[in-house]
Design a protein around this motif. Structure first.
Motif, PDB file in Angstrom:
ATOM      1  N   MET A  32      42.526  51.481  30.348  1.00 21.54           N
ATOM      2  CA  MET A  32      42.414  52.967  30.082  1.00 21.54           C
ATOM      3  C   MET A  32      41.105  52.819  29.349  1.00 21.54           C
ATOM      4  O   MET A  32      40.261  54.519  29.295  1.00 21.54           O
ATOM      5  CB  MET A  32      43.624  53.767  29.644  1.00 21.54           C
ATOM      6  CG  MET A  32      44.743  53.341  30.452  1.00 21.54           C
ATOM      7  SD  MET A  32      45.574  54.654  30.194  1.00 21.54           S
ATOM      8  CE  MET A  32      46.780  53.609  29.275  1.00 21.54           C
ATOM      9  N   LYS A  33      40.847  51.955  28.246  1.00 21.58           N
ATOM     10  CA  LYS A  33      39.402  52.535  27.077  1.00 21.58           C
ATOM     11  C   LYS A  33      38.038  51.964  27.911  1.00 21.58           C
ATOM     12  O   LYS A  33      37.703  53.336  27.841  1.00 21.58           O
ATOM     13  CB  LYS A  33      39.910  51.622  25.964  1.00 21.58           C
ATOM     14  CG  LYS A  33      41.053  52.246  24.558  1.00 21.58           C
ATOM     15  CD  LYS A  33      41.240  51.538  23.720  1.00 21.58           C
ATOM     16  CE  LYS A  33      41.875  51.793  22.619  1.00 21.58           C
ATOM     17  NZ  LYS A  33      42.342  50.555  21.256  1.00 21.58           N
ATOM     18  N   PHE A  34      38.668  51.317  28.944  1.00 18.74           N
ATOM     19  CA  PHE A  34      37.466  50.948  29.919  1.00 18.74           C
ATOM     20  C   PHE A  34      37.239  51.674  30.503  1.00 18.74           C
ATOM     21  O   PHE A  34      36.809  51.712  31.340  1.00 18.74           O
ATOM     22  CB  PHE A  34      37.573  49.883  30.348  1.00 18.74           C
ATOM     23  CG  PHE A  34      37.011  48.252  28.927  1.00 18.74           C
ATOM     24  CD1 PHE A  34      35.782  48.473  28.884  1.00 18.74           C
ATOM     25  CD2 PHE A  34      37.935  48.226  28.318  1.00 18.74           C
ATOM     26  CE1 PHE A  34      35.997  47.630  27.769  1.00 18.74           C
ATOM     27  CE2 PHE A  34      37.563  46.792  27.476  1.00 18.74           C
ATOM     28  CZ  PHE A  34      36.086  46.690  27.469  1.00 18.74           C
ATOM     29  N   GLY A  35      37.889  52.981  31.334  1.00 16.64           N
ATOM     30  CA  GLY A  35      37.515  53.369  31.936  1.00 16.64           C
ATOM     31  C   GLY A  35      38.797  53.881  33.462  1.00 16.64           C
ATOM     32  O   GLY A  35      38.561  54.313  34.111  1.00 16.64           O
TER      33      GLY A  35
END
Length: 299
Positions: free
Chosen positions: A146-149
């Motif tokens: 999720m941090k990488f989109g």
């Protein structure tokens, strides 16, 4: 001469008695907990019995029912897929790690212990930890994605598409240390003069790997392939804790199906017939491997 032989024969008898005395507990354990259950389950595979009441012999009906059983077919396909995913990757990673650790890198003992540690850790504990890692909302894998989109990361253990792959990842992580030790022992038994002769012939690192390391490791590779296939078909505890055979039947493998049939549906005869079909499948795989090893294993 006869008088000289008597003490010797008495000593032989006494030594045999001592040997059999030490072997007796193991023999009793084998007979009570392996031989008798194996024979009993084989006879039970020809019966219809739910654990209560009278045992009814139906002979080959259980085996005939397996042919048309869609649940059995799903479990069989899942077991084959699990084996095809886990065994090659496990052996490939084990060889790479063993080669890296055989080069005498710094802190080699620490790395060997770190790689081997998951194998000696209780499988239930391993599965519980990986449940947290695969958690769809709080797990570190999905958190990183999720941090990488990636807004909608997979539900690793709750998705029919990813569940079997996720269990395979845990199995590989748990097993790779054991095979690494076997490959490391094999690498350390390769004579150094073979590498020196290859260098004199102008062989580089890749040539030495394919023409010296792999041929000399072939007996270990053959052994680990046999053990790997057997162990992958036996997987149960990881699936029991991680997915419980779900979602749906996506992680129902043969051993889990045998457990489910015997201890949840109480169809002991049918479960016994499934167990012997599993034994036959493993036997066929082992036979094929033993036949094929004559062409590529170098002793």
């Amino acid at each position: 001469m006869k008088q000289a032989k008597r003490p010797k024969s008495a000593m032989i008898r006494r030594n045999r008695l001592v040997a059999y005395t030490f072997l007796l507990p193991n023999i009793i354990g084998f007979v009570l907990f392996i031989l008798i259950p194996v024979i009993a389950s084989f006879l039970m595979s020809f019966t219809s019995w739910n654990g209560f009441g009278q045992i009814e012999f139906i002979w080959f009906e259980n085996y005939q029912n397996l042919i048309g059983d869609p649940n059995f077919r799903i479990s069989f396909v899942n077991s084959i897929l699990f084996t095809l995913i886990s065994v090659p990757i496990t052996l490939f990673l084990s060889v790479l790690i063993a080669i890296a650790l055989n080069r005498g890198i710094r802190f080699v003992k620490f790395f060997r212990t770190a790689v081997f540690l998951p194998y000696v850790t209780a499988t239930i504990a391993v599965a519980a930890v990986w449940q947290l890692i695969f958690n769809p909302t709080m797990g570190p894998i999905n958190g990183t994605l999720m941090k990488f989109g990636i807004d909608n990361p997979p539900g690793w253990l709750s998705s029919t598409s990813w569940a079997l792959v996720s269990v395979s990842v845990v199995y590989i992580w748990h097993s790779v240390g054991y095979y690494m030790v076997l490959f490391l022992a094999g690498l350390q038994n390769i004579p150094e003069h073979l590498y020196e002769a290859a260098e004199l012939d102008g062989a580089g690192p890749l040539a030495k790997f394919f023409h010296v390391t792999l041929p000399m490791l072939s007996p270990v590779i053959f052994f680990t392939m046999i053990i790997g296939v057997i162990n992958s078909f036996k997987v149960f505890d990881l699936i029991y804790v991680l997915t419980g055979g779900g979602p749906g039947r996506s992680t129902h493998v043969l051993v889990y199906d045998i457990y489910n049939t015997a201890f949840k549906q109480f169809e002991y005869g049918y479960a016994s017939s499934m167990a012997y079909v599993l034994f036959l499948i493993i036997l066929i795989f082992a036979f094929i491997q033993f036949k094929g090893q004559k062409k590529w294993v170098n002793y």
